[in-house]
Design a protein around this motif. Structure first.
Motif, PDB file in Angstrom:
ATOM      1  N   GLY A  14       0.813  -1.326   0.123  1.00 26.89           N
ATOM      2  CA  GLY A  14      -0.033  -0.087   0.192  1.00 26.89           C
ATOM      3  C   GLY A  14       0.885   1.245  -0.017  1.00 26.89           C
ATOM      4  N   THR A  15       1.998   1.193  -0.621  1.00 28.24           N
ATOM      5  CA  THR A  15       2.639   2.406  -1.032  1.00 28.24           C
ATOM      6  C   THR A  15       2.663   2.893  -2.174  1.00 28.24           C
ATOM      7  N   HIS A  16       2.894   4.115  -2.655  1.00 27.91           N
ATOM      8  CA  HIS A  16       2.908   4.595  -3.778  1.00 27.91           C
ATOM      9  C   HIS A  16       3.433   3.924  -4.836  1.00 27.91           C
ATOM     10  N   THR A  17       4.696   3.420  -4.740  1.00 27.05           N
ATOM     11  CA  THR A  17       5.320   2.768  -5.652  1.00 27.05           C
ATOM     12  C   THR A  17       4.725   1.165  -5.659  1.00 27.05           C
ATOM     13  N   GLY A  18       4.243   0.686  -4.577  1.00 22.29           N
ATOM     14  CA  GLY A  18       3.577  -0.641  -4.417  1.00 22.29           C
ATOM     15  C   GLY A  18       4.794  -1.653  -3.797  1.00 22.29           C
ATOM     16  N   LEU A  19       5.811  -0.966  -3.434  1.00 22.64           N
ATOM     17  CA  LEU A  19       6.894  -1.778  -2.893  1.00 22.64           C
ATOM     18  C   LEU A  19       6.653  -1.821  -1.311  1.00 22.64           C
ATOM     19  N   PRO A  20       7.055  -2.835  -0.689  1.00 27.35           N
ATOM     20  CA  PRO A  20       6.754  -3.024   0.485  1.00 27.35           C
ATOM     21  C   PRO A  20       7.990  -2.155   1.557  1.00 27.35           C
ATOM     22  N   ILE A  21       7.689  -0.828   1.582  1.00 26.78           N
ATOM     23  CA  ILE A  21       8.755   0.113   2.102  1.00 26.78           C
ATOM     24  C   ILE A  21       8.218   0.443   3.518  1.00 26.78           C
ATOM     25  N   PRO A  22       8.881   0.400   4.661  1.00 31.54           N
ATOM     26  CA  PRO A  22       8.483   0.837   5.638  1.00 31.54           C
ATOM     27  C   PRO A  22       8.339   2.378   6.048  1.00 31.54           C
ATOM     28  N   SER A  23       7.543   2.945   6.829  1.00 36.30           N
ATOM     29  CA  SER A  23       7.186   4.405   6.761  1.00 36.30           C
ATOM     30  C   SER A  23       8.421   4.844   7.357  1.00 36.30           C
ATOM     31  N   ARG A  24       8.414   6.445   7.364  1.00 33.45           N
ATOM     32  CA  ARG A  24       9.634   7.002   8.057  1.00 33.45           C
ATOM     33  C   ARG A  24       9.492   7.109   9.642  1.00 33.45           C
ATOM     34  N   PRO A  25      10.736   6.896  10.167  1.00 32.83           N
ATOM     35  CA  PRO A  25      10.529   6.862  11.723  1.00 32.83           C
ATOM     36  C   PRO A  25      10.047   8.161  12.300  1.00 32.83           C
ATOM     37  N   THR A  26       9.447   7.924  13.367  1.00 27.92           N
ATOM     38  CA  THR A  26       8.959   8.906  14.195  1.00 27.92           C
ATOM     39  C   THR A  26       9.617   9.112  15.566  1.00 27.92           C
ATOM     40  N   ARG A 249      14.627   6.847   0.356  1.00 29.88           N
ATOM     41  CA  ARG A 249      14.787   6.879   1.949  1.00 29.88           C
ATOM     42  C   ARG A 249      15.421   5.341   2.071  1.00 29.88           C
ATOM     43  N   PHE A 250      14.589   4.456   1.557  1.00 26.44           N
ATOM     44  CA  PHE A 250      14.940   3.159   1.903  1.00 26.44           C
ATOM     45  C   PHE A 250      15.989   2.561   1.248  1.00 26.44           C
ATOM     46  N   SER A 251      16.424   3.048   0.042  1.00 28.70           N
ATOM     47  CA  SER A 251      17.474   2.716  -0.720  1.00 28.70           C
ATOM     48  C   SER A 251      18.893   2.929   0.041  1.00 28.70           C
ATOM     49  N   PHE A 252      18.751   4.228   0.601  1.00 26.89           N
ATOM     50  CA  PHE A 252      19.851   4.549   1.432  1.00 26.89           C
ATOM     51  C   PHE A 252      19.856   3.516   2.738  1.00 26.89           C
ATOM     52  N   GLN A 253      18.744   3.243   3.377  1.00 24.19           N
ATOM     53  CA  GLN A 253      18.881   2.428   4.411  1.00 24.19           C
ATOM     54  C   GLN A 253      19.717   0.972   4.233  1.00 24.19           C
ATOM     55  N   LEU A 254      19.816   0.755   3.055  1.00 20.04           N
ATOM     56  CA  LEU A 254      20.277  -0.492   2.721  1.00 20.04           C
ATOM     57  C   LEU A 254      21.950  -0.335   2.828  1.00 20.04           C
ATOM     58  N   LEU A 255      22.130   0.830   2.383  1.00 19.97           N
ATOM     59  CA  LEU A 255      23.797   1.162   2.477  1.00 19.97           C
ATOM     60  C   LEU A 255      24.136   1.390   3.906  1.00 19.97           C
TER      61      LEU A 255
END
Length: 274
Positions: A14-26, A249-255
């Motif tokens: 249910g994300t814009h891209t359809g990828l299972p990406i977690p939300s930005r942390p709060t 954001r998630f792509s950076f998280q992998l790095l």
């Protein structure tokens, strides 16, 4: 979930891209958010070092302080990308005064980053370095063309800056760069290097790495012949996916996960050895 009209197929999240990406942390505490940003800033600098983006004293990445919007955290002058730790980072106010940290600020870092943060409230972070591919592309006076999905992330979202007047050490120069950048994602500085911005440290750094690799692709294509660029419709469609902020954001998280595993000392908050 079925493929009934109006509903997403089961394989799409249910994300814009359809990828299972977690939300930005709060965060409940500003100190926790500050630590989060500083850890990712230190990691980003190490990642730049790993990519070979260091050029002596040149290059800097900044992130706005979550409590004081007129201050930003940045790498200190004279500390290698490959060695910087959380404890080495400095916090600079809008006058150029180092309010936290024991190192000096690079004057170029202050005049460029302070103006970008001041003129663009949405620019939470900015990344700048003098990379081989961005310098080559800038010398040609050309911006990225939509030659692939990754480069389409910058379609109609980049600026070429040609008013080179030597090293950027005056506030007026920094303001001119920031004004030309406006609300765009990237600005390619002729005879100088590249700056990218984002709504998070993760975005700014991901856009920088992607831009530089796309510049390499474009230079390779130019050396081989004449490449066929995407149509406007294709570029817009590609940008909708590969230009997505959540994806960056998630792509950076992998790095981040990789560099922290390989170089855990970067998270050291102590005084360090530099």
């Amino acid at each position: 979930m079925t493929t009934t009209e109006g509903l997403r197929p089961a394989y799409l999240a249910g994300t814009h891209t359809g990828l299972p990406i977690p939300s930005r942390p709060t965060f409940d505490r500003v100190d926790d958010e500050r630590r989060h940003r500083k850890q990712r800033l230190a990691a980003a600098l190490r990642i730049f070092g790993r990519y070979g983006f260091g050029e002596g004293i040149s290059g800097h990445i900044s992130v706005r302080d979550p409590e004081h919007p007129d201050r930003f955290w940045v790498n200190p002058f004279g500390v290698s990308f490959r060695l910087v730790t959380v404890g080495d980072l400095i916090c600079v106010d809008d006058t150029g005064r180092v309010v936290e940290g024991r190192h000096a600020v690079n004057p170029s870092a202050f005049v460029i980053h302070s103006r970008i943060h001041a003129l663009n409230p949405g620019a939470e972070a900015a990344a700048h370095a003098h990379t081989t591919h961005s310098r080559a592309l800038g010398t040609l006076g050309r911006l990225l063309e939509p030659m692939d999905q990754e480069s389409a992330a910058f379609y109609q979202d980049q600026v070429l800056y040609t008013d080179y007047q030597g090293p950027s050490v005056t506030v007026e120069q920094g303001a001119d760069i920031a004004e030309r950048l406006g609300d765009k994602r990237a600005i390619l500085l002729t005879y100088h290097g590249l700056i990218t911005v984002g709504g998070s440290i993760e975005e700014a750094v991901h856009w920088f790495i992607t831009y530089d690799s796309c510049a390499q692709v474009q230079l390779l294509v130019a050396a081989a012949g004449v490449g066929k660029v995407m149509s406007h419709e294709q570029a817009v469609a590609a940008k909708d996916g590969f230009g997505d902020a959540q994806l960056s954001r998630f792509s950076f998280q992998l790095l981040y996960d990789e560099i922290v595993r390989d170089e855990p000392d970067l998270l050291d908050e102590g005084a360090g050895r530099h």
